[in-house]
Scaffold this motif. Sequence first.
Motif, PDB file in Angstrom:
ATOM      1  N   UNK A  95      -0.752  13.222  -1.734  1.00  0.00           N
ATOM      2  CA  UNK A  95       0.682  13.441  -1.519  1.00  0.00           C
ATOM      3  C   UNK A  95       1.559  12.580  -2.424  1.00  0.00           C
ATOM      4  N   UNK A  96       0.945  11.757  -3.264  1.00  0.00           N
ATOM      5  CA  UNK A  96       1.691  10.913  -4.184  1.00  0.00           C
ATOM      6  C   UNK A  96       2.198   9.621  -3.587  1.00  0.00           C
ATOM      7  N   UNK A  97       1.929   9.382  -2.298  1.00  0.00           N
ATOM      8  CA  UNK A  97       2.403   8.167  -1.620  1.00  0.00           C
ATOM      9  C   UNK A  97       1.313   7.097  -1.669  1.00  0.00           C
ATOM     10  N   UNK A  98       1.626   5.993  -2.325  1.00  0.00           N
ATOM     11  CA  UNK A  98       0.669   4.891  -2.441  1.00  0.00           C
ATOM     12  C   UNK A  98       0.854   3.946  -1.260  1.00  0.00           C
ATOM     13  N   UNK A  99       0.443   4.409  -0.101  1.00  0.00           N
ATOM     14  CA  UNK A  99       0.599   3.595   1.097  1.00  0.00           C
ATOM     15  C   UNK A  99      -0.661   3.725   1.944  1.00  0.00           C
ATOM     16  N   UNK A 100      -1.249   2.592   2.302  1.00  0.00           N
ATOM     17  CA  UNK A 100      -2.466   2.590   3.098  1.00  0.00           C
ATOM     18  C   UNK A 100      -2.161   3.009   4.537  1.00  0.00           C
ATOM     19  N   UNK A 101      -3.085   3.720   5.134  1.00  0.00           N
ATOM     20  CA  UNK A 101      -2.921   4.190   6.512  1.00  0.00           C
ATOM     21  C   UNK A 101      -3.547   3.195   7.478  1.00  0.00           C
ATOM     22  N   UNK A 102      -3.293   3.420   8.764  1.00  0.00           N
ATOM     23  CA  UNK A 102      -3.901   2.586   9.792  1.00  0.00           C
ATOM     24  C   UNK A 102      -5.425   2.704   9.747  1.00  0.00           C
ATOM     25  N   UNK A 103      -5.919   3.908   9.457  1.00  0.00           N
ATOM     26  CA  UNK A 103      -7.369   4.108   9.347  1.00  0.00           C
ATOM     27  C   UNK A 103      -7.946   3.317   8.168  1.00  0.00           C
ATOM     28  N   UNK A 104      -7.189   3.249   7.063  1.00  0.00           N
ATOM     29  CA  UNK A 104      -7.635   2.461   5.909  1.00  0.00           C
ATOM     30  C   UNK A 104      -7.794   0.991   6.282  1.00  0.00           C
ATOM     31  N   UNK A 114     -14.124  -6.103   0.336  1.00  0.00           N
ATOM     32  CA  UNK A 114     -13.352  -7.126  -0.387  1.00  0.00           C
ATOM     33  C   UNK A 114     -11.870  -6.780  -0.338  1.00  0.00           C
ATOM     34  N   UNK A 115     -11.585  -5.518  -0.536  1.00  0.00           N
ATOM     35  CA  UNK A 115     -10.220  -5.013  -0.442  1.00  0.00           C
ATOM     36  C   UNK A 115     -10.289  -3.496  -0.446  1.00  0.00           C
ATOM     37  N   UNK A 116      -9.167  -2.867  -0.135  1.00  0.00           N
ATOM     38  CA  UNK A 116      -9.088  -1.413  -0.187  1.00  0.00           C
ATOM     39  C   UNK A 116      -7.748  -1.053  -0.825  1.00  0.00           C
ATOM     40  N   UNK A 117      -7.767  -0.043  -1.692  1.00  0.00           N
ATOM     41  CA  UNK A 117      -6.557   0.331  -2.426  1.00  0.00           C
ATOM     42  C   UNK A 117      -6.301   1.822  -2.298  1.00  0.00           C
ATOM     43  N   UNK A 118      -5.007   2.168  -2.164  1.00  0.00           N
ATOM     44  CA  UNK A 118      -4.595   3.565  -2.116  1.00  0.00           C
ATOM     45  C   UNK A 118      -3.776   3.883  -3.361  1.00  0.00           C
TER      46      UNK A 118
END
Length: 521
Positions: A95-104, A114-118
């Motif tokens: 969707x073009x939104x670089x925002x991590x979700x609660x599930x992420x 180590x980390x997670x990136x959206x």
Amino acid sequence: MIYGNINGIKRALLWQLEKHLGYTDKSSFVSEETLSLVCRFTQETGKEISVYLSRSGRVEAIAVGDAVKVEAMPLGKRRGETSSSKIRVIHTHPNGVARLSNADLSALKELKYDCIAAVGVSNAGAKKMQVAYLGEKGVSLQDVEIASMDHAALLEKIVENDKVGKRRGSDETVKENHRCIVVGLGDAASLYELKRLAETANYEPVGQVEQKRTGVDATYYVGSGKIDEIAMEAQIKDAGTVIFDAALSAIQHAAISERLSRVVLDRGTLILEIFKKHATTAEGRLQVELARLKYTLPLLVGQGEAMSRQRGGLYAMGGGGETKLEVDRRHIRKRISEISEKLRALESGRDVRRKKRKQTGVKSVTLLGYTNAGKSTLINAVSRSDLYAENKLFATLDSVSRSVWTDRGSYVMTDTVGFIRNLPHTFVEAFKSTLDEVRYADLLIHVVDASSPEMEAQIRTVEEVIREIGAEDVPMITVYNKADKAERIEGRLYISAKFGENIDLLKETIKTALFGEKETI
């Protein structure tokens, strides 16, 4: 290996993904080649895709999802519960939104990445990325412009957080999570008070969520969108408890707990926790248990097999018997009856002592007021006692009395439990035997915290409780404590129980109210 749902994907695109497995770039947080590949895949398929990178920068695995999610996988080697998997995850959002979700964020914490990136992918490509790390104080988020990405800084943060994890793992015991989020509906003063209550109960408020709405949601108290915001806030702040500034129904409590997967408390339950910690006498503990049982009885709900009916035996005939819910309610009502009987016995003893005081001419003065107004400090100052007093809500819970002698006669000064706004009616009922000291007193001293910005609202709360227990006709003196911190208004009796200001004046005022004006010859 390529995991996930690969049905319908072109063979050429799958071949490119398989060819990329094992690709290594030690100096980049995520290489240009990897970013280009996953962005092109998402643009062509409309699906999310995750790339799993090791500490060495090697592509260990790739997972394909659908348009809204991609399943997280437990990759990497861990040596303990607090150690990292040494894997970082880069995944796309179509969707073009670089925002991590609660599930992420849940995956980050549970699988110890180590980390997670959206990466937000649109038709124009990918311009932004949001990265989440799990540090000492919970989840930290960082927004990154892909064109100016600082690879070294992003990789260094992995090393820093890894050191934190090793220090946590070297501790002999894992500390219980007392971090909490407080939630309210537009009443800033009440929400601030909820924070103070949480602190008194040894919680650490690390965030708050407010919503202004005219009505309460029947399922989630707040709206369904706001409950997701609360879940995200709790994930980011690593809060194990969420406290609501209201009395939740059984349905609300169950629905919120399931949605948040955290301990959920309401205002009444939090106050009960404080009461339980601060009750030191047998009567105090009985009153707290009675308040708890009366408060929780309406919240019992039956679900599933845990509340199924019980039969008399293997070959029992007849009706279906009682449900587990009915049995629990019956036990609670029986316990309420037992405690009430014990409190009535204690109340009878108090009545006998009260009558003896009346017969001997000893007057009674009862202190009352909002919690933390300084009642215990005041009784210490007037009677020269050393009762426990602390700058906390409900620091003292049990009713205590001290004798005061004057040249006109003696009186007994009694400290009572403090009041607070939105106190459940069942709590007032449970403390009826203690609050009877208010109804039968010869004189009431209403102690007001003159330094509080909510002073007028607190006065109204106390006056409401006085009316509720039927003590509005008892003579009362209102004193404004903590005068050293307050702006004074002419005509009011200001004191400082802590520093002794105007205590002698208050004693004279009490003496005149009890024994009348001193006759002059």
